[in-house]
Scaffold this active site. Structure first.
Site, mmCIF file in Angstrom:
data_model
loop_
_atom_site.group_PDB
_atom_site.id
_atom_site.type_symbol
_atom_site.label_atom_id
_atom_site.label_comp_id
_atom_site.label_asym_id
_atom_site.label_seq_id
_atom_site.Cartn_x
_atom_site.Cartn_y
_atom_site.Cartn_z
ATOM 1 N N GLU A 281 0.888 -1.179 0.000
ATOM 2 C CA GLU A 281 0.000 0.000 0.000
ATOM 3 C C GLU A 281 0.913 1.213 0.000
ATOM 4 O O GLU A 281 1.491 1.568 1.033
ATOM 5 C CB GLU A 281 -0.893 -0.016 1.245
ATOM 6 C CG GLU A 281 -1.906 -1.161 1.276
ATOM 7 C CD GLU A 281 -3.100 -0.940 0.357
ATOM 8 O OE1 GLU A 281 -3.216 0.148 -0.229
ATOM 9 O OE2 GLU A 281 -3.894 -1.867 0.208
ATOM 10 N N CYS B 17 -2.120 9.551 2.652
ATOM 11 C CA CYS B 17 -1.701 8.985 1.362
ATOM 12 C C CYS B 17 -2.655 9.335 0.223
ATOM 13 O O CYS B 17 -2.239 9.458 -0.912
ATOM 14 C CB CYS B 17 -1.547 7.477 1.476
ATOM 15 S SG CYS B 17 -3.042 6.658 2.031
HETATM 16 P P1 NAD Z 1 8.275 4.565 4.947
HETATM 17 O O1 NAD Z 1 8.244 3.754 3.718
HETATM 18 O O2 NAD Z 1 9.432 5.439 5.206
HETATM 19 O O3 NAD Z 1 8.135 3.633 6.259
HETATM 20 C C1 NAD Z 1 7.115 2.672 6.434
HETATM 21 C C2 NAD Z 1 7.612 1.550 7.338
HETATM 22 O O4 NAD Z 1 8.736 0.940 6.716
HETATM 23 C C3 NAD Z 1 8.055 1.975 8.731
HETATM 24 O O5 NAD Z 1 7.589 1.032 9.667
HETATM 25 C C4 NAD Z 1 9.576 1.939 8.644
HETATM 26 O O6 NAD Z 1 10.200 1.575 9.857
HETATM 27 C C5 NAD Z 1 9.829 0.863 7.607
HETATM 28 N N1 NAD Z 1 11.055 1.102 6.836
HETATM 29 C C6 NAD Z 1 11.615 2.299 6.516
HETATM 30 N N2 NAD Z 1 12.744 2.109 5.789
HETATM 31 C C7 NAD Z 1 12.909 0.779 5.663
HETATM 32 C C8 NAD Z 1 13.884 -0.045 5.019
HETATM 33 N N3 NAD Z 1 14.924 0.485 4.391
HETATM 34 N N4 NAD Z 1 13.736 -1.375 5.077
HETATM 35 C C9 NAD Z 1 12.676 -1.921 5.693
HETATM 36 N N5 NAD Z 1 11.716 -1.197 6.331
HETATM 37 C C10 NAD Z 1 11.826 0.138 6.320
HETATM 38 O O7 NAD Z 1 6.901 5.393 4.907
HETATM 39 P P2 NAD Z 1 6.402 6.487 5.926
HETATM 40 O O8 NAD Z 1 7.263 7.706 5.784
HETATM 41 O O9 NAD Z 1 6.208 5.888 7.268
HETATM 42 O O10 NAD Z 1 4.936 6.791 5.333
HETATM 43 C C11 NAD Z 1 4.726 7.687 4.273
HETATM 44 C C12 NAD Z 1 4.471 6.976 2.975
HETATM 45 O O11 NAD Z 1 3.495 5.980 3.135
HETATM 46 C C13 NAD Z 1 3.927 7.903 1.895
HETATM 47 O O12 NAD Z 1 4.502 7.598 0.657
HETATM 48 C C14 NAD Z 1 2.433 7.576 1.868
HETATM 49 O O13 NAD Z 1 1.782 7.880 0.667
HETATM 50 C C15 NAD Z 1 2.472 6.111 2.143
HETATM 51 N N6 NAD Z 1 1.210 5.651 2.700
HETATM 52 C C16 NAD Z 1 0.417 4.831 1.951
HETATM 53 C C17 NAD Z 1 -0.802 4.427 2.455
HETATM 54 C C18 NAD Z 1 -1.719 3.524 1.671
HETATM 55 O O14 NAD Z 1 -2.666 3.018 2.257
HETATM 56 N N7 NAD Z 1 -1.482 3.295 0.389
HETATM 57 C C19 NAD Z 1 -1.207 4.855 3.720
HETATM 58 C C20 NAD Z 1 -0.373 5.672 4.430
HETATM 59 C C21 NAD Z 1 0.842 6.073 3.935
#
Ligand code: NAD
Length: 467
Positions: free
Chosen positions: A213, A247
């Site tokens: 997502e 998002c």
């Molecule tokens: P992110 O991808 O930075 O982090 C999400 C999760 O991934 C966190 O738990 C983090 O600890 C983990 N993570 C971060 N880097 C990692 C790595 N290198 N390896 C493994 N895991 C890792 O996202 P964010 O900043 O928390 O959220 C914002 C993003 O999420 C935006 O792009 C937004 O559009 C998207 N989002 C999508 C939805 C949806 O339902 N489609 C909902 C909310 C947010």
């Protein structure tokens, strides 16, 4: 090589997966009810406190955007789960005369849910609800950026579940990477497209299935037939919920050139009617999650302005508490980062078009968005946009509301996501649709076993011709 710190927990769940997978609908609903009660009653005020600390979320916004989506999803599942788990009979071709066919959803097994910080409770417990309904064991890894909510969710999970069934581990990127090295049967990830690629690569090592997502730049298109006041009120609400860190928030607006000035004024009116002129003091307005994202947003605004964009409203900020004023920007072009990257904050570029063909060029230069919004009362205009664009979800004359309709699949397409969540679609994502055939009496295949005689050759030829 040191042992993976989560191997033991993983193995415990792996050994227990059939016990959980064979639980009745009644038992799964019992688990969901206990989670619902914990969210709605026992921990409600602690949830409000944690989200106030992490994101300055008001009680109303926490109730509507964190609690309600999860509790309403539980209510929905309780109504339908009995039906979803039933075996569904399927037709059997005449060439397999003597057999019957059906499908049945079985749990995938041990699942990992990695969630982001923007709706930390909703996007952790939401997928958890679907995974429980489907009969899985689950490890949750919420975001390190909302530590109060993550710590509270850990307490709740420990209070409600045996860790052989559901466990929550807190931690940063390294924790997520350790977890991703384990052979989960399914990984449900919500976050950025960049990390989504890392998750998918890790999943490939074990051929774990994935739901991703993700995000992207979700446009809102407005034509001259739209009611501009209503459109501005709805769009400003959708943009500024959770301080724009949503998002499916409208990322930018594309509007007919001669409506720009009127629309911008209506947006300003909407902002001030929701948050007053002193927005910083408003209890209803959130904050940017941390300094890193605060600085990222400031840089996006500064870079756009340095390249000729104009601030039509807002632009003020306060580093001390990560406050960014709702900001409307005009005169943007595709060279600016603000028109290339997902904004994920309270900044709304408003760009214009003279001819409808410019809209499609603009949208299709970006990757497929998670959401696309059209504000118009002209069917031909709406149809043209829909037919010539691709997006995960679309709403006409509103925004954000698609998230809470559990009858609809929620998710993106390619760069904005793979797989769907919510309601039946979430249950399906955490299930394997197993196909069954049962042989009741002698079928045609038994007449054509080797050795292949002339008669069998004729039966084969007739099968090809007639069945
Ligand atoms: P992110 O991808 O930075 O982090 C999400 C999760 O991934 C966190 O738990 C983090 O600890 C983990 N993570 C971060 N880097 C990692 C790595 N290198 N390896 C493994 N895991 C890792 O996202 P964010 O900043 O928390 O959220 C914002 C993003 O999420 C935006 O792009 C937004 O559009 C998207 N989002 C999508 C939805 C949806 O339902 N489609 C909902 C909310 C947010």
């Amino acid at each position: 090589m040191p042992e993976n710190p989560f191997l033991q927990l993983f193995q415990k769940q792996q050994q227990h997966q059939y016990v959980v997978g064979n639980t009745s609908v009644k038992e799964r609903i019992r688990k969901l009810n206990s989670l619902k009660k914990a969210i709605e009653v026992t921990y409600r005020s602690k949830i409000h406190e944690a989200l106030k600390k992490d994101l300055n979320k008001s009680i109303t916004e926490t109730d509507l955007t964190e609690i309600y989506p999860v509790t309403s999803e539980i209510k929905f599942i309780k109504k339908h789960l009995w039906h979803w788990v039933k075996k569904q009979s399927a037709p059997t071709p005449l060439s397999f005369f003597g057999a019957s066919s059906y499908t049945k959803f079985e749990p995938k097994g041990v699942c990992l849910i990695i969630s982001p910080w923007n709706f930390p409770l909703n996007l952790t417990f939401g997928p958890l609800v679907s995974a429980i309904a489907a009969g899985n064991t689950i490890i949750l890894k919420p975001s390190e950026m909302t530590p109060h909510t993550s710590a509270l969710m850990k307490t709740m999970v420990q209070d409600l579940f045996d860790d052989r069934v559901v466990a929550l581990v807190e931690g940063e990127v390294e924790t997520a990477q350790h977890l991703l090295n384990l052979p989960f049967n399914h990984i449900f990830f919500t976050g950025s497209p960049a990390v989504g690629k890392i998750v998918m690569k890790a999943a490939a090592a074990h051929l774990s299935s994935v739901t991703l997502e993700l995000g992207g730049k979700s446009p809102a298109i407005i034509d001259e037939s739209a009611n501009l006041t209503t459109t501005a009120n709805r769009l400003i609400w959708g943009k500024l919920v959770n301080c724009g860190q949503t998002c499916i928030a409208p990322d930018y607006v594309i509007i007919k050139e001669d409506l720009l000035s009127e629309f911008t004024n209506l947006c300003i009116k909407a902002i001030e009617s929701y948050y007053s002129k002193n927005i910083e003091a408003s209890n209803s307005y959130g904050r940017i999650v941390n300094q890193k994202h605060f600085q990222r947003l400031k840089n996006l605004i500064d870079e756009a302005v340095s390249q000729g964009a104009k601030i039509a409203y807002g632009g003020n900020s306060n580093t001390a508490d990560n406050y960014i004023q709702p900001t409307l920007i005009t005169s943007c072009n595709t060279e600016m980062k603000i028109m290339q990257e997902e904004i994920f904050g309270p900044v709304l570029p408003i760009i214009t078009y003279k001819d409808a063909s410019e809209i499609l060029n603009q949208i299709n230069t970006n990757l497929k968005p998670l959401a696309l919004y059209v504000f118009s009362n002209r069917k031909s205009f709406i149809d043209n946009i829909i037919k010539n664009t691709r997006a995960g979800t679309t709403v006409i004359n509103n925004n954000l509301i698609q998230f809470n309709n559990h009858h609809l699949p929620f998710g993106g397409s390619n760069n904005s996501g793979i797989g769907k969540s919510h309601g039946f679609y979430g249950f399906k994502e955490f299930s394997n649709e197993r196909a069954f055939m049962k042989q009741h009496f002698k079928g045609i295949s038994e007449f054509v076993t080797p050795p292949y005689t002339n008669l069998k050759e004729k039966i084969a030829a007739l099968t090809v011709k007639w069945f």
